[in-house]
Design a protein around this motif. Sequence first.
Motif, PDB file in Angstrom:
ATOM      1  N   GLY A 155       0.827  -1.225  -0.156  1.00 56.26           N
ATOM      2  CA  GLY A 155       0.082   0.220  -0.175  1.00 56.26           C
ATOM      3  C   GLY A 155       0.409   1.615  -0.014  1.00 56.26           C
ATOM      4  N   GLU A 156       2.272   1.454  -0.410  1.00 59.06           N
ATOM      5  CA  GLU A 156       2.981   2.286  -0.076  1.00 59.06           C
ATOM      6  C   GLU A 156       3.422   2.900  -2.031  1.00 59.06           C
ATOM      7  N   VAL A 157       3.900   4.090  -1.803  1.00 61.67           N
ATOM      8  CA  VAL A 157       4.252   4.729  -3.114  1.00 61.67           C
ATOM      9  C   VAL A 157       5.576   4.531  -3.508  1.00 61.67           C
ATOM     10  N   PHE A 158       6.450   4.320  -4.334  1.00 63.94           N
ATOM     11  CA  PHE A 158       7.637   4.415  -4.266  1.00 63.94           C
ATOM     12  C   PHE A 158       7.180   6.000  -5.989  1.00 63.94           C
ATOM     13  N   VAL A 159       7.571   6.637  -5.266  1.00 62.11           N
ATOM     14  CA  VAL A 159       7.624   8.128  -6.489  1.00 62.11           C
ATOM     15  C   VAL A 159       9.232   8.117  -7.117  1.00 62.11           C
ATOM     16  N   GLY A 160       8.588   8.149  -8.466  1.00 65.63           N
ATOM     17  CA  GLY A 160       9.914   8.309  -8.919  1.00 65.63           C
ATOM     18  C   GLY A 160       9.955   7.037  -9.718  1.00 65.63           C
ATOM     19  N   ALA A 161       9.605   6.040  -9.332  1.00 62.19           N
ATOM     20  CA  ALA A 161      10.227   4.950  -9.669  1.00 62.19           C
ATOM     21  C   ALA A 161      10.387   4.288 -11.067  1.00 62.19           C
ATOM     22  N   PRO A 162       9.070   4.651 -12.499  1.00 64.26           N
ATOM     23  CA  PRO A 162       9.320   4.503 -13.425  1.00 64.26           C
ATOM     24  C   PRO A 162      10.331   5.437 -14.316  1.00 64.26           C
ATOM     25  N   ASP A 163      10.963   6.265 -13.740  1.00 66.58           N
ATOM     26  CA  ASP A 163      11.834   7.833 -13.830  1.00 66.58           C
ATOM     27  C   ASP A 163      12.787   6.924 -13.917  1.00 66.58           C
ATOM     28  N   TYR A 164      13.324   6.838 -12.482  1.00 67.48           N
ATOM     29  CA  TYR A 164      15.148   5.582 -12.277  1.00 67.48           C
ATOM     30  C   TYR A 164      14.765   5.050 -13.035  1.00 67.48           C
ATOM     31  N   ALA A 165      13.668   4.036 -13.505  1.00 71.00           N
ATOM     32  CA  ALA A 165      14.016   2.632 -14.552  1.00 71.00           C
ATOM     33  C   ALA A 165      14.107   3.108 -15.769  1.00 71.00           C
ATOM     34  N   GLY A 166      13.238   4.129 -16.703  1.00 74.49           N
ATOM     35  CA  GLY A 166      14.177   4.674 -17.288  1.00 74.49           C
ATOM     36  C   GLY A 166      14.820   5.424 -17.818  1.00 74.49           C
ATOM     37  N   TYR A 167      15.813   6.124 -16.217  1.00 73.90           N
ATOM     38  CA  TYR A 167      17.114   6.883 -16.384  1.00 73.90           C
ATOM     39  C   TYR A 167      17.878   5.625 -16.284  1.00 73.90           C
ATOM     40  N   CYS A 168      17.792   4.155 -15.712  1.00 69.17           N
ATOM     41  CA  CYS A 168      18.818   2.916 -16.209  1.00 69.17           C
ATOM     42  C   CYS A 168      18.546   2.183 -17.026  1.00 69.17           C
ATOM     43  N   MET A 169      16.703   2.381 -17.812  1.00 68.69           N
ATOM     44  CA  MET A 169      17.546   1.611 -19.149  1.00 68.69           C
ATOM     45  C   MET A 169      18.575   2.764 -19.804  1.00 68.69           C
ATOM     46  N   ALA A 170      18.312   4.111 -20.225  1.00 65.26           N
ATOM     47  CA  ALA A 170      19.133   4.479 -21.141  1.00 65.26           C
ATOM     48  C   ALA A 170      20.645   4.529 -20.550  1.00 65.26           C
TER      49      ALA A 170
END
Length: 171
Positions: free
Chosen positions: A40-55
């Motif tokens: 029930g928590e929210v990890f703010v910015g996780a998709p953004d960080y994953a995108g940075y890692c992908m790049a």
Amino acid sequence: MSSIRKALDGLYLTGGILASLCLIGILVLIVVQMVARWTGEVFVGAPDYAGYCMAGASFLAFAYALNHGSHIRVNLLLGAMGRFRRWGEIWCFGIGAILSVMFAYYAINMTYGSWRWNDISPGQDATPMWIPQILMCIGTIILAISFIDHLVQLIFTGKHGMSDGSLDTAE
């Protein structure tokens, strides 16, 4: 000369290792985000960080992939060139070197601009953009070094130095 060769091969391997660490980072981010959702928590910015890692993974792996013959090449055309194949390869590596140096130059300028103007990501994470852009800069610089390395090897030794594991060696 062998110490330079070892240093360059080590540089390409380091890029590949850093790229794999970025992929592991994506995995960790996805798992942490899943656990956060289950609790029930929210990890703010996780998709953004994953995108940075992908790049980062993509750009850091470019030189390693080039060094191991994993990039798409025009082997069919080069094979048909017969005795002019070496000139075709010099042309290909020359164009690749010019374009990768230009790409590295503009990537560095973009990252510097992001740092200078304090550019912040538009996502929820509010990360300064120069931080993830550094990975792209490092990757493009290593790629430019790799293209120049293989071009110089080809000009002076007649061989480009890429491993032939995945290359079509038919001539």
